[in-house]
Design a protein around this motif. Sequence first.
Motif, mmCIF file in Angstrom:
data_model
loop_
_atom_site.group_PDB
_atom_site.id
_atom_site.type_symbol
_atom_site.label_atom_id
_atom_site.label_comp_id
_atom_site.label_asym_id
_atom_site.label_seq_id
_atom_site.Cartn_x
_atom_site.Cartn_y
_atom_site.Cartn_z
ATOM 1 N N UNK A 1 0.836 -1.208 0.000
ATOM 2 C CA UNK A 1 0.000 0.000 0.000
ATOM 3 C C UNK A 1 0.870 1.257 0.000
ATOM 4 N N UNK A 2 1.782 1.328 -0.955
ATOM 5 C CA UNK A 2 2.806 2.361 -0.903
ATOM 6 C C UNK A 2 2.326 3.763 -1.248
ATOM 7 N N UNK A 3 1.256 3.880 -2.037
ATOM 8 C CA UNK A 3 0.878 5.234 -2.461
ATOM 9 C C UNK A 3 -0.003 5.923 -1.432
ATOM 10 N N UNK A 4 -0.437 5.177 -0.425
ATOM 11 C CA UNK A 4 -1.142 5.808 0.681
ATOM 12 C C UNK A 4 -2.612 6.087 0.420
ATOM 13 N N UNK A 5 -3.205 5.361 -0.512
ATOM 14 C CA UNK A 5 -4.647 5.501 -0.682
ATOM 15 C C UNK A 5 -5.075 6.344 -1.858
ATOM 16 N N UNK A 6 -4.190 6.502 -2.838
ATOM 17 C CA UNK A 6 -4.510 7.352 -3.983
ATOM 18 C C UNK A 6 -4.865 6.569 -5.247
ATOM 19 N N UNK A 7 -4.933 5.251 -5.114
ATOM 20 C CA UNK A 7 -5.269 4.395 -6.265
ATOM 21 C C UNK A 7 -4.309 4.586 -7.429
ATOM 22 N N UNK A 8 -3.029 4.689 -7.112
ATOM 23 C CA UNK A 8 -2.068 4.824 -8.210
ATOM 24 C C UNK A 8 -0.970 3.765 -8.174
ATOM 25 N N UNK A 9 -0.928 2.908 -7.148
ATOM 26 C CA UNK A 9 0.166 1.922 -7.108
ATOM 27 C C UNK A 9 -0.314 0.485 -7.258
ATOM 28 N N UNK A 10 -1.512 0.187 -6.844
ATOM 29 C CA UNK A 10 -2.043 -1.171 -7.001
ATOM 30 C C UNK A 10 -1.475 -2.175 -6.015
ATOM 31 N N UNK A 11 -0.790 -1.724 -4.980
ATOM 32 C CA UNK A 11 -0.160 -2.672 -4.059
ATOM 33 C C UNK A 11 -1.049 -3.009 -2.857
ATOM 34 N N UNK A 12 -2.324 -2.624 -2.920
ATOM 35 C CA UNK A 12 -3.275 -3.072 -1.884
ATOM 36 C C UNK A 12 -4.397 -3.869 -2.549
ATOM 37 N N UNK A 13 -4.021 -4.578 -3.607
ATOM 38 C CA UNK A 13 -4.974 -5.329 -4.416
ATOM 39 C C UNK A 13 -5.512 -6.530 -3.626
ATOM 40 N N UNK A 14 -6.839 -6.645 -3.599
ATOM 41 C CA UNK A 14 -7.474 -7.780 -2.921
ATOM 42 C C UNK A 14 -8.570 -8.355 -3.828
ATOM 43 N N UNK A 15 -8.940 -9.613 -3.541
ATOM 44 C CA UNK A 15 -10.079 -10.219 -4.212
ATOM 45 C C UNK A 15 -11.233 -10.293 -3.217
ATOM 46 N N UNK A 16 -12.383 -9.813 -3.639
ATOM 47 C CA UNK A 16 -13.572 -9.881 -2.790
ATOM 48 C C UNK A 16 -14.386 -11.101 -3.218
ATOM 49 N N UNK A 17 -14.781 -11.928 -2.251
ATOM 50 C CA UNK A 17 -15.575 -13.115 -2.562
ATOM 51 C C UNK A 17 -16.858 -12.741 -3.298
ATOM 52 N N UNK A 18 -17.303 -13.655 -4.166
ATOM 53 C CA UNK A 18 -18.432 -13.359 -5.036
ATOM 54 C C UNK A 18 -19.669 -12.912 -4.248
#
Lengths: 412, 123
Positions: B56-73
């Motif tokens: 989560x390196x960019x701190x919540x700006x949706x520019x790094x993609x390092x907090x990527x998760x999969x949400x169950x269906x």
Amino acid sequence: MSVLLDALAERDPENFENLELGSDDMLADVQQTLAGWATRRPFYVVDDGMPLAICGRYADVHEVLMDTKRFSTLIPKKVGHEKFDKFVGVQTLAQMDGEAHMRMRRLMNPAFSPKAMLRLEAGVGRVIDGMLDDIERKRRFDGMADYANRLLDGALLTVMLRLEEEQRSIFRRMHELIPLTTRVKAGESVPDVVVQAFDAARRTIQAVVDERRANPGEDFISDLLAASDGDDRFSDKEVFDVLFTVCVAALSGTARAMGGVLYSLYCHPDQLEELRRDLTLVPLAIEECVRYHRGGYLLFPRIATEDTEIGGTFIPEGMIVRVSQQAANYDPTMFPDPLRFDVRRDPKRIMSFGMGPHQCVGNRLARMAMQQALTKLVERFPDARLEDGQFRARYGGAIGELKILELPMVTG
Amino acid sequence: MMTTDARPASVDGPDAGQRATVEVTDREGRPHVVEVLYGETLMSALKYRAQLNIEATCGGNAICGTCHVYVDEESRAALATPSEDEVDLLDQLIHAKDGSRLACQLTGGPSLVDVHITLAPHE
């Protein structure tokens, strides 16, 4: 300025450090100096008559980088701030905030995305193979001039931007001269030689843009122009600023980082041997190398937009704040025994590529290129070593950079 | 809406003290239960409160993609639709698939109650 200095001297007199940033004294044992910064609260130094705050602890660095409202990258132009205009008026990504920054960042993101890296990998590998062919003919080589400095020139300017040698040489020239801009004293102008080099780069970028508009291909510049010619138009200045950021700023940063990788590993033969025995360790080793010795000790300056405090130190509005991501990487609360170099450490949340909205846009390209460069070097020349086992690096570059000047090596 | 990074947030107002419980499977397959304060981002809860291994390196700006998760269906329908910026960023990731979200763009509230997510592989 003396009013600010007097106020700080009265309020926190014990917190001034007699230190000349970038001096030979400081760089003589820079690792120990930065390890000291990593465990003390933010402190003040006086630079060319102006007080600056220096942050080295991980939490303090993190706090500054994450909060662009309190700590802006937009440094106003005024006497004393000349040395912070590193790119002589060009607004790189590192020196803008808010929506304007996000807009440019999003424009650049696809070119540096994980998917884009997959497409570039093979081309970068071929460039590295060519560099190693050249080294093979020499036996003795300079890890900086023959390898680290050429890595991003090849990966970025050749493979990603498809620039010709003549065009690349103009950016290399700029890359060499930029350090001069960080040594400009209060009230002085940037040397003419730098201005001329910037003009040449400007002309080159314009020529490349014109050519790619006429003959678009599969490269970053063509993609950028396609995006900028859509509904959400980018001005010519914005296109220039993005290309300048990529061609000059990134080039310099990764060359220095790769130098640090080679220096760290080849100064630790036991760790190098571990790597030779198991090349699957390369990604971890790169993370540890850039934690241990990244290409600089100060990030782009920030300016406090209000009276505030970091880690118990008062920071008045208008004060320049310099954070040391390298010191943060030596913070023992994040990285136990931080000066021990261990390719199996697997360090998490390293500060080497920054943090927050200004985190390095090219970090994946740099990591991919460095991983390939290290793997291929070790595979091709398993017995490569430093020419002198006791070698200790001398540094140059801009204030805040750790640019290794030379790294004499032999292939075996 | 983009958020700036925050360590575990303190939330004022009527939601103060309320929290959603999220089930998380980490990259090694281990289960965790993470509490997300109402108003706090899921990224902040995963990174700082639960100390899970997300950059989560960019701190919540949706520019790094390092907090990527999969949400169950079964959990997806309750969540707010991703913004155009989030969709664009997810499209650049190698491991993106149905249910991919950026944890920095999901905020604690009733829609996160009893959601199950899995941390996506490092890119």
